[in-house]
Each structure stands twice: as structure tokens, then as C-alpha cells.
Design a protein around this motif. Structure first.
Motif, PDB file in Angstrom:
ATOM      1  N   ASN A  91     -10.353  -3.973  -9.150  1.00 30.00           N
ATOM      2  CA  ASN A  91     -11.653  -4.419  -8.643  1.00 30.00           C
ATOM      3  C   ASN A  91     -11.913  -5.892  -8.942  1.00 30.00           C
ATOM      4  O   ASN A  91     -12.603  -6.579  -8.198  1.00 30.00           O
ATOM      5  N   LYS A 114       0.800   9.223  -4.743  1.00 29.71           N
ATOM      6  CA  LYS A 114       0.505  10.367  -3.870  1.00 29.71           C
ATOM      7  C   LYS A 114      -0.985  10.605  -3.651  1.00 29.71           C
ATOM      8  O   LYS A 114      -1.398  11.101  -2.597  1.00 29.71           O
ATOM      9  N   ASP A 115      -1.827  10.269  -4.627  1.00 29.37           N
ATOM     10  CA  ASP A 115      -3.271  10.515  -4.479  1.00 29.37           C
ATOM     11  C   ASP A 115      -4.065   9.240  -4.212  1.00 29.37           C
ATOM     12  O   ASP A 115      -5.299   9.248  -4.250  1.00 29.37           O
ATOM     13  N   LEU A 116      -3.380   8.133  -3.937  1.00 28.97           N
ATOM     14  CA  LEU A 116      -4.064   6.857  -3.712  1.00 28.97           C
ATOM     15  C   LEU A 116      -4.359   6.652  -2.229  1.00 28.97           C
ATOM     16  O   LEU A 116      -3.644   7.175  -1.368  1.00 28.97           O
ATOM     17  N   PRO A 117      -5.412   5.889  -1.887  1.00 23.87           N
ATOM     18  CA  PRO A 117      -5.724   5.590  -0.487  1.00 23.87           C
ATOM     19  C   PRO A 117      -4.533   4.924   0.198  1.00 23.87           C
ATOM     20  O   PRO A 117      -3.961   3.973  -0.331  1.00 23.87           O
ATOM     21  N   GLN A 118      -4.181   5.407   1.378  1.00 26.15           N
ATOM     22  CA  GLN A 118      -2.971   4.954   2.046  1.00 26.15           C
ATOM     23  C   GLN A 118      -3.005   3.485   2.460  1.00 26.15           C
ATOM     24  O   GLN A 118      -1.962   2.836   2.521  1.00 26.15           O
ATOM     25  N   ASP A 119      -4.195   2.954   2.748  1.00 22.24           N
ATOM     26  CA  ASP A 119      -4.277   1.598   3.282  1.00 22.24           C
ATOM     27  C   ASP A 119      -4.794   0.574   2.271  1.00 22.24           C
ATOM     28  O   ASP A 119      -5.107  -0.555   2.624  1.00 22.24           O
ATOM     29  N   ARG A 120      -4.896   0.970   1.006  1.00 19.80           N
ATOM     30  CA  ARG A 120      -5.389   0.061  -0.030  1.00 19.80           C
ATOM     31  C   ARG A 120      -4.238  -0.437  -0.898  1.00 19.80           C
ATOM     32  O   ARG A 120      -3.322   0.321  -1.214  1.00 19.80           O
ATOM     33  N   THR A 137       0.854  -1.190   0.000  1.00 19.58           N
ATOM     34  CA  THR A 137       0.000   0.000   0.000  1.00 19.58           C
ATOM     35  C   THR A 137       0.893   1.245   0.000  1.00 19.58           C
ATOM     36  O   THR A 137       2.091   1.154   0.316  1.00 19.58           O
TER      37      THR A 137
END
Length: 309
Positions: A223, A211-217, A159
Motif C-alpha cells: 500500500n 493462488k489467493d491473490l487478485p489476478q490483476d494486481r 501479477t
């Protein structure tokens, strides 16, 4: 319970119960599946063999029959799994004496192995040929494994929060269970939990990418369901287009390790970087490279000694 078995019970039933008691919940699913496969082979090769009849000859016959359809190393793995249960049955007094003593391991002639790793020039060619756009793609995934030596499931679980760009590291502390519908899972072993040093170029590239992605995903999990073959097909396409040997994604891990070893990085450091539980694993996996390096060392020693005159 195991102690409820009688010496007249069947080996296959004891082995089945032994796997359930000692292995389920104690080992990773992928390893458990190998024990289950060994169980199926015992069902096939010795369905009626009673514990009291498991002699050295009977045990050797099982190994011999298994070896008819498998290479020697695979036969050795099968022997070690079955042996664990058999020795416990000996301890329980269900089998009179150790039937695995002095077992002879046979096997089919190994098939021609695929190339496991690229040399430095070939890897450089591959990385230059990747399409590293502004969006997350499998080409970025290929780059990450090539630069870190992560396992496939480890890289899938990465992540944005796992990157420490200030200290130039990426943390491996989980895997992605891509075979069973997804979700985070523990690492292969305790030694697999590690921080991998990354070069400044990877730092700059991934700092921008995530930089713009969810930190914990997970960065690379889309999908839909993830398949190992999908990435292997993409990698094969790149290799063919660039006219370099075709390797698998796992081959990138081998490539990473081999390049480090040839560069003079110590075996313990490579083992830690790969997350091997034991340095013996690294030695066995890269024995051919280590032997080649030892030959180079002999030449260096001889040249150094000759210059002393």
C-alpha cells in the motif's frame, strides 16, 4: 519550432527546444531525465555560447569541462545527447559546419566498481538463506529476479495473471512506475516484452504463493510507496549475514545472465531472456565474461587438436 531559431541564438536555448520537440513523449521518463541533466550542464558550461560560434574548439572545450567531473563513459553519453541537437542545427544552417567531428572524449579515472554479480555458489548460498514464508515478502521478490533476470520495475509489475504455470512461463509486458507514484507503465523497449521460461521449483513455489491473490494486481506492491533502496538494504543484510559479496538488486540480473553464459547458453538466448533491444547491449555488458569464455574455448580447441595425433 526549431526552424524559427537564428544562428545568433544560444546553444542552450536550441538544445532545450530540441529536447522538447524530439524527446518529450518519445522516450521513457528515465531517459528524458538524462537529457534534462545534460541540458543543465550545457547551461552551466556554455550559457552564452551562440550557435554561430559553436566551432570544433568550442565544442571540445564543453566536452573537456564536462569530463573534469565525470568518467569517460558518462562523458561519452553526454556527448551523444548534445551531438544529436548540434547536428540538427548544422542541418538547419545555424551552425556553419559539424563541430563534433574528431571530438576527443576524456574523463576522470573510473572509481573502483562494486561487484556486479555473484558466482553460482554464492547465489546458491543467498537463495538458501532467504526466508520464504507463506506470505508475499521481499525475499520472494529477490528469488524471482534471481531466477528470471527481470529488471526491478518489471518484477514489481508482475501479477498472478502473468504466470502460466502449465507452460512454465512468466510474461513480462509492463513495468511499475515506482519513481512517480506507481501505476503500470510500458516496458523499456519492444524487446522487453517477452515470456521467460521458469523452472518447476519456481512454478510450484509461486503457484502456492499467489493462488489467493487478485489476478490483476501487482504481487509485490504494498500500500505504501516502493523504494529501490528498501530491497537493496534487505539484500545487503542477507549478503552480510551469509558472508558473500554485497550486490544490488540489479546485480541479481547480472548474476542471472553471467551464470547462464558460463553454463553455455548462447548469447542470443541470454539477450532475449533479459529483454535487450540488441545483442550488442548484451555483448557490451558481459564482455568480460564473453572474453573469459573465449579463452576457455581456445584451450578446448587446442586440446581437441592435440588429440588428433
Amino acid at each position: 519550432m526549431l526552424n524559427e531559431f537564428q544562428s545568433t541564438d544560444h546553444l542552450v536555448d536550441y538544445f532545450n527546444n530540441w529536447v522538447s520537440v524530439y524527446k518529450e513523449g518519445a522516450i521513457r521518463d528515465v531517459t528524458l531525465s538524462k537529457y534534462k541533466m545534460s541540458l543543465k550542464w550545457v547551461e552551466k558550461l556554455a550559457p552564452d555560447l551562440k550557435l554561430c560560434d559553436v566551432s570544433r574548439i568550442a565544442y571540445q572545450q564543453i566536452i573537456n569541462e564536462y569530463a573534469r567531473e565525470h568518467e569517460r563513459q558518462t562523458t561519452m553519453d553526454f556527448h551523444h545527447q548534445l551531438k544529436g541537437a548540434v547536428l540538427d542545427a548544422v542541418d538547419e544552417g545555424l551552425i556553419p559546419r559539424d563541430p563534433t567531428r574528431k571530438v576527443i572524449i576524456k574523463g576522470k579515472t573510473p572509481s573502483k566498481k562494486k561487484i556486479k554479480y555473484l558466482n553460482q555458489f554464492e547465489l546458491h548460498t543467498l537463495l538458501k538463506g532467504l526466508d520464504l514464508g507463506d506470505q508475499v515478502s521481499w525475499d520472494w521478490f529477490i528469488l524471482l529476479i534471481a531466477k528470471t533476470g527481470m529488471r526491478f520495475s518489471e518484477a514489481l509489475a508482475i501479477t498472478p495473471a502473468d504466470f502460466d504455470f502449465a507452460h512454465q512461463t512468466v510474461s513480462v509486458n509492463k513495468t511499475w512506475n515506482y519513481k512517480d507514484g506507481g501505476g503500470f507503465s510500458p516496458t523499456k523497449n519492444k524487446s522487453s516484452v517477452r515470456k521467460i521460461q521458469i523452472d518447476w521449483q519456481v512454478v510450484m513455489q509461486f503457484a502456492t504463493l499467489v493462488k489467493d491473490l487478485p489476478q490483476d494486481r501487482p504481487i509485490f506492491v504494498p500500500n505504501e510507496k516502493v523504494y529501490n533502496s528498501t530491497v537493496n538494504d534487505i539484500l545487503e543484510s542477507h549478503c552480510n549475514k551469509l558472508n558473500i559479496p554485497v550486490i544490488s538488486v540489479h546485480g541479481l540480473r547480472h548474476t542471472h545472465a553471467s551464470i547462464l553464459l558460463f553454463a553455455g547458453v548462447s548469447l542470443p538466448s541470454v539477450a532475449r531472456r533479459l529483454g535487450h533491444a540488441s545483442m550488442t547491449t548484451t555483448q557490451k555488458t558481459y564482455l568480460h565474461i564473453i572474453q573469459e569464455l573465449e579463452n576457455q574455448d581456445v584451450d578446448l580447441v587446442m586440446r581437441s587438436l592435440s588429440n588428433l595425433m
